[in-house]
Write a protein that holds these residues in place. Structure first.
Motif, short mmCIF file in Angstrom:
data_model
loop_
_atom_site.label_atom_id
_atom_site.label_comp_id
_atom_site.label_asym_id
_atom_site.label_seq_id
_atom_site.Cartn_x
_atom_site.Cartn_y
_atom_site.Cartn_z
N GLY A 401 0.83 -1.19 0.00
CA GLY A 401 0.00 0.00 0.00
C GLY A 401 0.87 1.24 0.00
O GLY A 401 1.69 1.41 0.91
N GLY A 402 0.73 2.08 -1.01
CA GLY A 402 1.56 3.26 -1.09
C GLY A 402 3.02 2.89 -1.23
O GLY A 402 3.42 2.12 -2.11
N SER A 403 3.83 3.42 -0.33
CA SER A 403 5.26 3.11 -0.32
C SER A 403 5.61 2.20 0.85
O SER A 403 6.72 2.28 1.40
N GLN A 404 4.69 1.34 1.22
CA GLN A 404 4.92 0.43 2.34
C GLN A 404 4.51 -0.99 1.99
O GLN A 404 3.61 -1.22 1.16
N LEU A 405 5.18 -1.94 2.65
CA LEU A 405 4.75 -3.33 2.67
C LEU A 405 4.44 -3.68 4.12
O LEU A 405 5.17 -3.28 5.03
#
Length: 487
Positions: A401-405
């Motif tokens: 999601g976005g710039s995250q795991l």
């Protein structure tokens, strides 16, 4: 009466060119037992005459000195003592069983006798004294000491199951309530000849009573915490692929096979069907061949369950490396992680251990902590011990999601994330990398990426050689290595 030297022969198994050191009585001019005397050539006559009293009783069933009897659901065990009177002058046979602060006496006037005393499991030993009496006869015909009731555990695998002394000693963990039987030697003749109970020892390998460093640590903590004696059987052999450990189905007790030597030891000790747990550490020599490893382990597990019984619990260490020296290969380690779901085994982690040399472990920061982790898991499963912070962190899914795991873990146990631990994560399918990782309550690891996760397809956690940084639970067990798709 104090023990006295009667007769001694030393260096009997040395080379044919060696000189025996022997003597009658005590040597007053050197070692009391004639060690290093090298004096056989001084004897002008070499005749030995042995005088033996006629037996009064033939004992057909009895425990050994130092024997551990598997405890039953009532926290104890029956220890039969049986035999036949062979001297017509004997009128009565009496068995005295002493232990746990009491003495019980059993008597028989029959020619054939069988006593079935019961002992309790705990940190106390029992002695068994069999006495024959009659007109002019009052003799102890058999005595067994150090008998206990407790639990049986098996350790098996490669050199990290042998757990030899590489750096640092584990001998302080030895206990009179830790036992073993026979020897883990690969020599079938020696293995078949050693049918004696021993006190377990951790620092030496391939000797009578050898169990390895992390096993002796695990056993000692089980004994001290749960007050139950433990017998440890180590059958490990270093540097071998999984094919080496398979059963010879045509001859399960084949002393030429690793499986057969271990099986014979368990059978001769009277514990084959009473193994409570098996701990397996192997896979380095399978060189990341997951298919071969899983097929071999599945067959081995089936044979264990057939021989050891369905009540046994099975524990699998996810190896640190396969082969030694690299953590970038992930096929075998991910396959081992999946065994927890497909084979009904319990996983143990080797991540989080900083005393690692690329293949083996020092005692401090390595085998000692392995023993602690195994103790915690077995304590939970077999002894009703605490469960919080015991299971190694194990992921179930990874989402983007976005710039995250976000790595969802199977447990909500809090984790400690060392600074720099993000370097062990490898992102697949996108031109991004992991820049940080943090634990989030609810059993989540949140990974921040260097850019959007839109093209990311997979995430791998490799771990690394040597010391930290790590992601660990409350007992210090590290996050299992994994390779998962990202959704």
């Amino acid at each position: 009466m104090a023990a006295k030297q009667v007769f001694a022969i030393n260096t009997f198994t040395e080379s044919a060119n060696g000189t025996l050191s022997l003597g009658i009585g005590t040597n007053n001019a050197g070692q009391p037992d004639w060690t290093f005397a090298n004096n056989a050539s001084r004897y002008s006559q070499r005749r030995l005459t042995a005088y033996v009293r006629t037996a009064l009783v033939s004992v057909t069933e009895s425990p050994q000195d130092r024997q551990l009897i598997p405890r039953d659901s009532r926290n104890g065990a029956v220890v039969p003592v049986a035999g036949t009177v062979t001297d017509p002058g004997v009128r009565r046979v009496q068995l005295r069983v002493t232990g746990n602060g009491r003495t019980e006496t059993f008597s028989s006037s029959s020619k054939s006798f069988r006593f079935t005393p019961r002992v309790t499991a705990g940190l106390h030993e029992y002695s068994f004294e069999l006495r024959a009496t009659g007109p002019g006869i009052d003799r102890v015909v058999a005595r067994r000491d150090g008998v206990v009731a407790g639990d049986v555990l098996v350790v098996q695998g490669q050199s990290n199951a042998e757990a030899a002394k590489y750096s640092g000693a584990a001998n302080a963990e030895e206990s009179p309530y830790l036992r073993s039987f026979g020897t883990p030697t690969s020599d079938g003749t020696i293995s078949g000849a050693d049918r004696v109970w021993h006190y377990a020892t951790g620092d030496v390998t391939n000797q009578s009573g050898s169990v390895g460093q992390w096993a002796i640590r695990m056993g000692r903590k089980l004994v001290d915490t749960y007050k139950v004696p433990v017998a440890l059987f180590n059958g490990a052999h270093g540097g071998q692929p999984i094919s080496f450990f398979q059963r010879n189905d045509a001859a399960p007790n084949d002393l030429g096979s690793n499986y057969g030597r271990l099986r014979q030891r368990l059978q001769a000790a009277g514990v084959l069907g009473n193994v409570r747990g098996v701990l397996w550490y192997q896979g380095e020599s399978d060189n990341d061949n997951a298919a071969v490893h899983v097929a071999g382990f599945s067959e081995l597990l089936q044979d264990w369950r057939s021989d050891f019984g369905t009540a046994s619990r099975y524990y699998v260490y996810q190896v640190r490396t396969s082969p030694c020296g690299t953590t970038t290969n992930m096929n075998l380690r991910e396959a081992q992680r999946q065994l927890g779901d497909t084979a009904g085994v319990t996983l143990l982690s080797t991540n989080g251990l900083s005393g690692h040399d690329g293949c083996h472990y020092a005692y401090l920061g390595g085998y000692r902590e392995m023993g602690d982790h195994a103790f915690a898991v077995l304590g939970r499963d077999l002894y009703g011990g605490p469960s919080a912070g015991v299971a190694p962190p194990n992921p179930s899914a990874v989402t983007a999601g976005g710039s995250q795991l976000v790595v969802q873990l199977r447990s909500t146990d809090p984790l400690t994330v060392d600074a720099g631990a993000h370097a062990d994560f490898v992102v697949e399918g996108g031109a991004v990398s992991v820049t940080s990782v943090a634990y989030q309550p609810g059993g989540k690891l949140v990974l921040t990426l260097s850019g959007p996760a839109t093209a990311v397809t997979g995430l791998t956690y490799q771990g690394h050689l040597g010391a930290g940084p790590w992601i660990t639970n409350a007992t210090g067990a590290g996050l299992l290595a994994f390779k998962l798709p990202v959704t």
